[in-house]
Design a protein around this motif. Structure first.
Motif, PDB file in Angstrom:
ATOM      1  N   ALA A  19      30.125  48.348  24.462  1.00  0.00           N
ATOM      2  CA  ALA A  19      29.282  49.150  23.666  1.00  0.00           C
ATOM      3  C   ALA A  19      28.749  48.512  22.920  1.00  0.00           C
ATOM      4  CB  ALA A  19      29.948  50.003  22.745  1.00  0.00           C
ATOM      5  N   TYR A  20      29.413  46.470  22.135  1.00  0.00           N
ATOM      6  CA  TYR A  20      28.797  46.194  21.397  1.00  0.00           C
ATOM      7  C   TYR A  20      27.783  45.753  21.879  1.00  0.00           C
ATOM      8  CZ  TYR A  20      28.288  42.007  18.414  1.00  0.00           C
ATOM      9  OH  TYR A  20      28.160  41.153  17.057  1.00  0.00           O
ATOM     10  N   ASN A  21      27.930  44.690  23.076  1.00  0.00           N
ATOM     11  CA  ASN A  21      26.728  44.510  23.983  1.00  0.00           C
ATOM     12  C   ASN A  21      24.955  45.366  24.531  1.00  0.00           C
ATOM     13  OD1 ASN A  21      27.608  42.290  24.091  1.00  0.00           O
ATOM     14  ND2 ASN A  21      29.027  42.335  25.671  1.00  0.00           N
ATOM     15  N   PRO A  30      22.555  41.859  15.581  1.00  0.00           N
ATOM     16  CA  PRO A  30      23.861  41.617  15.052  1.00  0.00           C
ATOM     17  C   PRO A  30      24.464  42.604  14.151  1.00  0.00           C
ATOM     18  CG  PRO A  30      23.159  39.277  14.029  1.00  0.00           C
ATOM     19  CD  PRO A  30      21.658  40.078  14.396  1.00  0.00           C
ATOM     20  N   ASP A  31      23.892  43.405  13.882  1.00  0.00           N
ATOM     21  CA  ASP A  31      23.701  44.572  12.393  1.00  0.00           C
ATOM     22  C   ASP A  31      24.059  45.447  13.142  1.00  0.00           C
ATOM     23  OD1 ASP A  31      23.624  42.498  10.504  1.00  0.00           O
ATOM     24  OD2 ASP A  31      21.675  42.993  10.107  1.00  0.00           O
ATOM     25  N   VAL A  32      25.543  46.026  13.322  1.00  0.00           N
ATOM     26  CA  VAL A  32      26.774  46.743  14.175  1.00  0.00           C
ATOM     27  C   VAL A  32      26.934  47.536  13.636  1.00  0.00           C
ATOM     28  CG1 VAL A  32      27.260  47.976  16.323  1.00  0.00           C
ATOM     29  CG2 VAL A  32      25.764  46.063  16.824  1.00  0.00           C
ATOM     30  N   SER A  33      27.508  48.673  12.688  1.00  0.00           N
ATOM     31  CA  SER A  33      28.515  49.673  12.071  1.00  0.00           C
ATOM     32  C   SER A  33      29.680  49.881  13.458  1.00  0.00           C
ATOM     33  CB  SER A  33      27.736  50.533  11.380  1.00  0.00           C
ATOM     34  OG  SER A  33      27.484  51.349  12.364  1.00  0.00           O
ATOM     35  N   ILE A  34      30.708  49.875  12.364  1.00  0.00           N
ATOM     36  CA  ILE A  34      31.758  50.804  13.072  1.00  0.00           C
ATOM     37  C   ILE A  34      31.570  51.301  13.225  1.00  0.00           C
ATOM     38  CG2 ILE A  34      34.252  50.914  12.588  1.00  0.00           C
ATOM     39  CD1 ILE A  34      34.150  48.120  11.539  1.00  0.00           C
ATOM     40  N   THR A  35      30.876  52.382  13.438  1.00  0.00           N
ATOM     41  CA  THR A  35      30.233  54.335  13.440  1.00  0.00           C
ATOM     42  C   THR A  35      29.831  53.952  14.333  1.00  0.00           C
ATOM     43  OG1 THR A  35      30.691  54.660  11.080  1.00  0.00           O
ATOM     44  CG2 THR A  35      29.791  55.755  12.462  1.00  0.00           C
ATOM     45  N   GLU A  36      29.129  53.364  14.389  1.00  0.00           N
ATOM     46  CA  GLU A  36      27.599  52.722  15.458  1.00  0.00           C
ATOM     47  C   GLU A  36      28.476  52.774  16.765  1.00  0.00           C
ATOM     48  OE1 GLU A  36      22.743  51.625  14.409  1.00  0.00           O
ATOM     49  OE2 GLU A  36      25.092  50.478  13.774  1.00  0.00           O
ATOM     50  N   ALA A  41      30.750  53.630  22.316  1.00  0.00           N
ATOM     51  CA  ALA A  41      32.246  53.152  23.049  1.00  0.00           C
ATOM     52  C   ALA A  41      33.351  54.956  23.517  1.00  0.00           C
ATOM     53  CB  ALA A  41      33.124  52.498  22.209  1.00  0.00           C
ATOM     54  N   LYS A  42      32.751  55.493  22.611  1.00  0.00           N
ATOM     55  CA  LYS A  42      33.517  56.832  22.493  1.00  0.00           C
ATOM     56  C   LYS A  42      35.382  56.953  22.715  1.00  0.00           C
ATOM     57  CE  LYS A  42      30.461  58.714  25.986  1.00  0.00           C
ATOM     58  NZ  LYS A  42      28.959  58.296  25.679  1.00  0.00           N
ATOM     59  N   VAL A  43      35.391  56.821  20.926  1.00  0.00           N
ATOM     60  CA  VAL A  43      36.891  55.350  21.114  1.00  0.00           C
ATOM     61  C   VAL A  43      36.995  56.427  19.547  1.00  0.00           C
ATOM     62  CG1 VAL A  43      37.486  54.294  22.630  1.00  0.00           C
ATOM     63  CG2 VAL A  43      36.545  53.563  20.004  1.00  0.00           C
ATOM     64  N   ASN A  44      37.421  57.094  18.454  1.00  0.00           N
ATOM     65  CA  ASN A  44      37.798  56.653  17.153  1.00  0.00           C
ATOM     66  C   ASN A  44      38.377  55.166  16.332  1.00  0.00           C
ATOM     67  OD1 ASN A  44      40.748  56.457  17.615  1.00  0.00           O
ATOM     68  ND2 ASN A  44      41.416  58.679  17.886  1.00  0.00           N
ATOM     69  N   ARG A  45      38.085  55.506  14.842  1.00  0.00           N
ATOM     70  CA  ARG A  45      38.012  54.212  14.538  1.00  0.00           C
ATOM     71  C   ARG A  45      39.858  53.941  14.605  1.00  0.00           C
ATOM     72  NH1 ARG A  45      33.700  53.849  10.621  1.00  0.00           N
ATOM     73  NH2 ARG A  45      34.415  52.143   8.956  1.00  0.00           N
ATOM     74  N   THR A  46      40.471  54.357  14.569  1.00  0.00           N
ATOM     75  CA  THR A  46      42.133  54.093  14.843  1.00  0.00           C
ATOM     76  C   THR A  46      42.135  53.121  16.168  1.00  0.00           C
ATOM     77  OG1 THR A  46      42.930  56.043  13.280  1.00  0.00           O
ATOM     78  CG2 THR A  46      44.497  54.750  14.941  1.00  0.00           C
ATOM     79  N   THR A  47      41.277  53.650  16.852  1.00  0.00           N
ATOM     80  CA  THR A  47      41.579  52.753  18.362  1.00  0.00           C
ATOM     81  C   THR A  47      40.913  51.770  17.810  1.00  0.00           C
ATOM     82  OG1 THR A  47      42.110  55.445  19.912  1.00  0.00           O
ATOM     83  CG2 THR A  47      41.542  52.923  20.285  1.00  0.00           C
ATOM     84  N   PHE A  48      40.035  51.604  17.875  1.00  0.00           N
ATOM     85  CA  PHE A  48      38.925  50.226  17.294  1.00  0.00           C
ATOM     86  C   PHE A  48      39.826  49.795  17.037  1.00  0.00           C
ATOM     87  CE2 PHE A  48      36.804  47.883  14.375  1.00  0.00           C
ATOM     88  CZ  PHE A  48      35.717  47.339  15.106  1.00  0.00           C
ATOM     89  N   HIS A  51      42.200  47.596  18.077  1.00  0.00           N
ATOM     90  CA  HIS A  51      41.953  45.835  19.526  1.00  0.00           C
ATOM     91  C   HIS A  51      41.377  45.188  18.269  1.00  0.00           C
ATOM     92  CE1 HIS A  51      41.934  48.062  22.982  1.00  0.00           C
ATOM     93  NE2 HIS A  51      42.207  49.307  22.403  1.00  0.00           N
ATOM     94  N   TYR A  52      40.517  45.741  16.875  1.00  0.00           N
ATOM     95  CA  TYR A  52      39.957  44.367  16.175  1.00  0.00           C
ATOM     96  C   TYR A  52      39.821  44.951  14.556  1.00  0.00           C
ATOM     97  CZ  TYR A  52      37.457  43.252  20.993  1.00  0.00           C
ATOM     98  OH  TYR A  52      37.570  43.019  21.689  1.00  0.00           O
ATOM     99  N   LYS A  53      40.355  44.228  13.786  1.00  0.00           N
ATOM    100  CA  LYS A  53      40.598  43.689  12.799  1.00  0.00           C
ATOM    101  C   LYS A  53      38.462  44.426  11.305  1.00  0.00           C
ATOM    102  CE  LYS A  53      44.014  40.713  12.257  1.00  0.00           C
ATOM    103  NZ  LYS A  53      44.214  39.299  11.837  1.00  0.00           N
ATOM    104  N   GLY A  54      37.884  44.026  12.835  1.00  0.00           N
ATOM    105  CA  GLY A  54      36.409  44.588  11.880  1.00  0.00           C
ATOM    106  C   GLY A  54      35.956  44.224  13.314  1.00  0.00           C
ATOM    107  N   ILE A  55      34.806  43.689  12.851  1.00  0.00           N
ATOM    108  CA  ILE A  55      33.508  43.650  13.989  1.00  0.00           C
ATOM    109  C   ILE A  55      33.491  42.097  14.081  1.00  0.00           C
ATOM    110  CG2 ILE A  55      30.541  43.645  14.270  1.00  0.00           C
ATOM    111  CD1 ILE A  55      31.524  46.211  14.295  1.00  0.00           C
TER     112      ILE A  55
END
Length: 196
Positions: A19-21, A30-36, A41-48, A51-55
């Motif tokens: 999804a990031y790609n 490269p300005d991609v928000s976590i919401t976008e 990616a069809k995942v919720n923020r908790t799931t994100f 996996h990652y601390k941030g973008i």
């Protein structure tokens, strides 16, 4: 059960990075928000956040993967340090092809604002690669200091050239860069032998 959990974790991780790609390519920035990213990616923020601390972590991982692909040719294609120093053209031609085949992608990821991080990662990768291939020399502090200085000098200038070319700051063909780099390497490191 653990294998299934690992597969699921990997599937979600792949969905996030894909999804990031996609967003990177679609937006051209490269300005991609976590919401976008979560929506794509069809995942919720908790799931994100599992996996990652941030973008920035995705950017970091992506840079690491791209640097590895750029500078680590398949093992069967590996050339020795001495071969590279005496004739860097084949390796630089592969590098050029990889960059031009993926121009838009590398341009978005290898930005001038990330130059310091890209350079540092590449230096560390090549120093580690040298240690792996020359374990006896890796034990000698004086040798490794010289190796690190040479790698820093080389990678610092080459990375800057390629990043500036990718971003349109150099009005030349990519072959001009590799020709220049090749000339410098063969002149500076003429006759260098790596002791065992």
């Amino acid at each position: 059960m653990k294998t299934e959990h690992n597969r699921n974790y990997q599937r979600i991780d792949n969905a996030i990075t894909n999804a990031y790609n996609i967003l990177l390519t679609k937006k051209g920035t490269p300005d991609v928000s976590i919401t976008e990213l979560c929506e794509c990616a069809k995942v919720n923020r908790t799931t994100f956040y599992k996996h990652y601390k941030g973008i920035h972590e995705i950017t970091d991982r992506l840079e690491n993967e791209l640097i590895y692909k750029l500078f680590n040719i398949e093992y069967s294609d590996k050339i020795s340090v001495e071969d590279f120093l005496s004739n860097p053209r084949p390796a630089l031609e592969k590098l050029n092809k990889n960059i031009t085949d993926n121009y838009e992608y590398y341009k978005r990821v290898f930005r001038p604002d990330r130059l310091r991080f890209i350079t540092e990662k590449t230096i560390n990768l090549l120093v580690d690669d040298f240690k792996k291939h020359y374990p006896n020399l890796a034990k000698k502090d004086a040798v490794m200091k010289k190796v690190r200085i040479n790698i820093c000098n080389f990678i610092g200038s080459v990375t800057t050239l390629y990043v500036h070319w990718l971003n349109g700051y150099l009005d030349c063909d990519i072959k001009d860069i590799s020709e220049h780099v090749s000339t410098v390497i063969t002149h500076v490191y003429k006759g260098v032998k790596i002791p065992e």
